[in-house]
Design a protein around this motif. Sequence first.
Motif, short mmCIF file in Angstrom:
data_model
loop_
_atom_site.label_atom_id
_atom_site.label_comp_id
_atom_site.label_asym_id
_atom_site.label_seq_id
_atom_site.Cartn_x
_atom_site.Cartn_y
_atom_site.Cartn_z
N LYS A 93 0.83 -1.20 0.00
CA LYS A 93 0.00 0.00 0.00
C LYS A 93 0.87 1.26 0.00
O LYS A 93 0.60 2.22 -0.74
N LEU A 94 1.93 1.24 0.79
CA LEU A 94 2.83 2.39 0.86
C LEU A 94 3.55 2.61 -0.47
O LEU A 94 3.68 3.75 -0.94
N HIS A 95 4.01 1.52 -1.09
CA HIS A 95 4.70 1.65 -2.37
C HIS A 95 3.74 2.12 -3.46
O HIS A 95 4.12 2.92 -4.32
N ASP A 96 2.50 1.64 -3.42
CA ASP A 96 1.50 2.12 -4.38
C ASP A 96 1.21 3.60 -4.16
O ASP A 96 1.04 4.37 -5.12
N THR A 97 1.14 4.01 -2.90
CA THR A 97 0.88 5.41 -2.58
C THR A 97 2.01 6.29 -3.10
O THR A 97 1.78 7.37 -3.66
N ILE A 98 3.24 5.83 -2.93
CA ILE A 98 4.39 6.57 -3.43
C ILE A 98 4.33 6.71 -4.95
O ILE A 98 4.50 7.81 -5.50
N GLN A 99 4.07 5.60 -5.64
CA GLN A 99 4.01 5.64 -7.10
C GLN A 99 2.87 6.53 -7.60
O GLN A 99 3.05 7.32 -8.54
N ALA A 100 1.70 6.42 -6.96
CA ALA A 100 0.56 7.23 -7.38
C ALA A 100 0.79 8.71 -7.10
O ALA A 100 0.41 9.58 -7.89
N THR A 101 1.44 9.00 -5.97
CA THR A 101 1.73 10.39 -5.62
C THR A 101 2.70 11.01 -6.62
O THR A 101 2.51 12.15 -7.08
N MET A 102 3.73 10.26 -6.98
CA MET A 102 4.69 10.76 -7.96
C MET A 102 4.04 10.97 -9.32
O MET A 102 4.31 11.95 -10.01
N ALA A 103 3.15 10.05 -9.69
CA ALA A 103 2.44 10.21 -10.97
C ALA A 103 1.53 11.44 -10.93
O ALA A 103 1.39 12.16 -11.91
N SER A 104 0.90 11.69 -9.77
CA SER A 104 0.00 12.83 -9.62
C SER A 104 0.73 14.17 -9.72
O SER A 104 0.17 15.17 -10.15
N LEU A 105 2.01 14.17 -9.30
CA LEU A 105 2.79 15.41 -9.28
C LEU A 105 3.76 15.52 -10.46
O LEU A 105 4.54 16.46 -10.54
#
Length: 313
Positions: A93-105
């Motif tokens: 979940k944390l790694h997905d959150t990191i990847q999604a956050t980077m994609a969002s920004l």
Amino acid sequence: MVSVAASSLMGGNRGAGGAGDAGPGGAGRGVVTGKYFNFKPLPPSADILGNPLIVPNLPTHKLPKETFGSRVKRFFARMNLGSQSADTKLRWKLHDTIQATMASLSPAVTLVAEKRAPAKNRKLSVPVVVVRHPYHMRHVFEMLPNIPDRFAVEQRFLELLMTRALKRYGEQMALIKGSAFSFEHEAREYFFAGFRLERQIKKVNSPDERFAALQAIHTNYFHGRNYYYYALLRREKLAPDNKLFMLFARAVYFMARIDWNGELLEKPNPRMLPSRDDMLFFVERDKSVVTRYRTDQDFQRQVKSVLEAFPAS
């Protein structure tokens, strides 16, 4: 991963309640017929960027690495094969959150969020979103205080991403306003606006007016609490004698007294209060509190008293 306590921590315009989410945890049916209490106001309209937030030079060199074994387990998990521990699921979940956050920004941002995630990330458990205000990344901010110490690497990286995003957002807001933008200043304004209204609430007898007043108090405290949090993560320099942490604690406590239907309880609902450890997350990041705590015994007693008002983990 986001507990009730974490969600309560993230808790329109000053002095007014705005329309917001009407789903679970968003708005509750009010004591006045036909009205709903809005527990998650929309971002203040003046603070929404016209274009999606883009953060250049994301720190990819510090990105926590997922092991080969973890990737294999994920592959089998997608086919419903094998079982995974709670820690494994949380790490994913944390790694997905990191990847999604980077994609969002990402600088590759477009108006359509779906087009921003590379094909390999389409199966992320966390959405890629268009960011025009920090509230659009609320799921990340809510997660941060509750990440266990054993995932310190992931927590530090997520916090770094949020710090970069908030700094960039502040720069963009300064360009729009034509003057320096400070989360600390905005938080203080919201806290005092809510406090002034709170002092008048006992004088309000009309159900309609009381409902509206409580909504206005909640909305101001909601924005004040979030903007204080952002000021800390953005590492804004706070005045040594500022009272933001005390105002933050007061807002947290008062908001836990507002029931699901918009009525004011005599005592806060324990389930809506953050834990003592959650509050320490903010103390540790408020350098003005830490510095004063070390030298001022009266202030030490005040902080300890405040923390003891919140439930132990």
